[in-house]
Design an enzyme around this catalytic site. Structure first.
Site, PDB file in Angstrom:
ATOM      1  N   ASN A 114       0.870  -1.176   0.000  1.00  0.00           N
ATOM      2  CA  ASN A 114       0.000   0.000   0.000  1.00  0.00           C
ATOM      3  C   ASN A 114       0.907   1.226   0.000  1.00  0.00           C
ATOM      4  O   ASN A 114       1.492   1.577   1.020  1.00  0.00           O
ATOM      5  CB  ASN A 114      -0.876  -0.039   1.250  1.00  0.00           C
ATOM      6  N   ARG A 129      -2.455  -2.193  -3.571  1.00  0.00           N
ATOM      7  CA  ARG A 129      -3.687  -1.450  -3.347  1.00  0.00           C
ATOM      8  C   ARG A 129      -3.649  -0.193  -4.208  1.00  0.00           C
ATOM      9  O   ARG A 129      -2.722   0.614  -4.114  1.00  0.00           O
ATOM     10  CB  ARG A 129      -3.789  -1.062  -1.881  1.00  0.00           C
ATOM     11  N   HIS A 143     -12.907   2.660  -0.129  1.00  0.00           N
ATOM     12  CA  HIS A 143     -12.943   1.583   0.887  1.00  0.00           C
ATOM     13  C   HIS A 143     -13.605   0.317   0.336  1.00  0.00           C
ATOM     14  O   HIS A 143     -14.142  -0.494   1.094  1.00  0.00           O
ATOM     15  CB  HIS A 143     -13.759   1.979   2.141  1.00  0.00           C
ATOM     16  N   ARG A 185     -12.325  15.212   7.691  1.00  0.00           N
ATOM     17  CA  ARG A 185     -13.072  15.634   6.495  1.00  0.00           C
ATOM     18  C   ARG A 185     -14.505  15.996   6.852  1.00  0.00           C
ATOM     19  O   ARG A 185     -15.128  15.331   7.678  1.00  0.00           O
ATOM     20  CB  ARG A 185     -13.095  14.512   5.455  1.00  0.00           C
ATOM     21  N   GLU A 228      -8.311  -5.424   5.108  1.00  0.00           N
ATOM     22  CA  GLU A 228      -8.121  -5.092   3.697  1.00  0.00           C
ATOM     23  C   GLU A 228      -6.933  -5.836   3.095  1.00  0.00           C
ATOM     24  O   GLU A 228      -6.978  -6.243   1.945  1.00  0.00           O
ATOM     25  CB  GLU A 228      -7.963  -3.573   3.550  1.00  0.00           C
TER      26      GLU A 228
END
Ligand code: ADP
Length: 400
Positions: free
Chosen positions: A10, A94, A183, A244, A388
């Site tokens: 990643n 990823r 996601h 956010r 993940e």
């Protein structure tokens, strides 16, 4: 199940996270992180399974250098976990944005690299970094098959009415401005796991997944297909997140530009980095551990922040129940979803109309698969820790 070691990568603009996973046992053999690649103060953290965590300060001029260090650590005669690179059967990368080009994971070829590059302007901070990671790995392991697993792919089954914005259609035609969602690997993993735990067919269920971490999103999965999700063209849309803002009236941007004498770019930085629970709490914290402590002490800022966060999640659950004409199971995952019983209780307090009742005892648990609704609860509620990296490793094995 094939028996191979899969290296999951990643890659961010100045970081690289990795895990080496055995496909048969599905165990993590080693994992780690390279930080501050290409900038002063480079650091590598490496933890072999059952061994001690190692940290070393080491400059890395670029990602190729970082990958080289990772491979050296994995094959180190003393603290490594494999004898040679031949024991790494595949690499799964990823990738943040696959645009409309990728509705599933894929083996990486030169054409695939070009197509990922074609999505760069949709994720200008992430995709170029992901590509650098792929190039570095290909340079050092030219014979090893590699796959790209996209954050957006799972959501490509959304129908038009869910992914189109109410703006001139030509913006979609000309620039591909639409909702994509992120996601995806997590939403896919958790929704499949929910069906498994319920011993039901994935295709027969209406599932809502609440991925509540620093970044947070909700998805609706109906009869085995994602039909809606809360993030949009970028991860800024939807829930109130760590920093956010999530959904807001777009006119706020110009309003604040004028009031604060700032550029659009500056206000967007505020919306991405200084908003969410950090902003709403008056700058107190973006971390739910701090917020929960303050909430319990009666702190007003923490109370309004946690209430605001929970309310937004509950609203999305309502919207997605409508989108699917019902819901069988609601899943909580990621840092907050897995570890914060209070937030799960606050969200569930809005769900009486779905016949949701939580078991206080089961909801008090943390960090493992658990049914947290009572046996009488009409809609089931689960906590399902996301994984993940494992999902990327599984996809990779399936492709090679
Ligand atoms: P990211 O999107 O960065 O992967 P995470 O999924 O790690 O984010 O979620 C981070 C959030 O999860 C933080 O608000 C943190 O408070 C919360 N969290 C993580 N671990 C725990 C824990 N063990 N107990 C309580 N809260 C936790």
């Amino acid at each position: 199940m094939k028996d191979m070691n899969v290296l999951v990568i990643n890659c961010g603009s100045s970081s690289l996270k990795f895990q080496l996973i055995n496909s048969k046992s599905e165990e993590v053999i080693a994992k780690g992180l390279c930080e501050r690649i290409g900038i002063e103060g480079g650091k590598m953290i490496y933890t072999p399974a059952g061994g001690e965590k190692q940290e070393k300060e080491i400059p890395m001029k670029d990602h190729t250098e970082a990958v080289r260090l990772v491979l050296e650590a994995l094959t180190d005669p003393d603290t490594g976990v494999v004898k040679s690179l031949e024991e790494i059967g595949a690499v799964g990368h990823r990738i943040v944005h696959g645009g409309e080009k990728f509705a599933s994971s894929t083996l990486i070829t030169d054409e695939v690299m070009e197509a990922i590059e074609g999505c760069n302007d949709l994720a200008p901070l992430h995709n170029p970094a992901n590509l650098i990671g792929i190039r570095a790995c290909r340079e050092l392991m030219p014979q090893t098959p590699m796959t790209a697993v996209f954050d957006t792919a799972f959501h490509q089954t959304m129908p038009e009415e869910a992914y189109l914005y109410g703006i001139p259609y030509r913006y979609y035609e000309d620039y591909k401005v639409r909702r994509y969602g992120f996601h995806g690997t997590s939403h896919s993993y958790v929704s499949h796991r929910a069906a498994e735990l319920m011993q039901k067919d994935y295709e027969d269920l209406k599932i809502i997944v609440c991925h509540l971490g620093n970044g947070a999103s909700v998805s609706a999965v109906k009869n085995g297909r994602c039909v809606d999700t809360s993030m949009g063209l970028t991860p800024l849309e939807g829930l109130i997140m760590g920093t956010r803002s999530g959904d807001l009236d777009p006119a706020i941007v110009e309003f604040l530009c004028n009031k604060e004498n700032k550029s659009v770019g500056e206000i967007l930085t505020v919306l991405n980095k200084e908003s969410g629970v950090l902003g709403l709490s008056g700058g107190f914290s973006s971390d739910f551990r701090d917020l929960e402590k303050a909430y319990r002490a009666g702190d007003e800022a923490a109370i309004r922040t946690m209430k605001g966060f929970a309310y937004r999640v509950a609203k999305y659950i309502g919207a997605y129940t409508a989108a699917m004409n019902g819901v069988d199971v609601i899943c909580f995952t990621a840092g907050i979803g897995e570890n914060n019983p209070l937030i799960r209780t606050m969200i569930s307090s809005y769900l009486g109309y779905l016949g949701v009742t939580l078991s206080e005892e089961a909801n008090a648990g943390r960090g493992e698969d658990a049914l947290i609704s009572t046996p009488e609860s009409k809609t089931k509620v689960y906590v399902i820790p996301t994984n993940e990296e494992l999902a990327i490793a599984r996809e990779t094995v399936a492709l090679v």
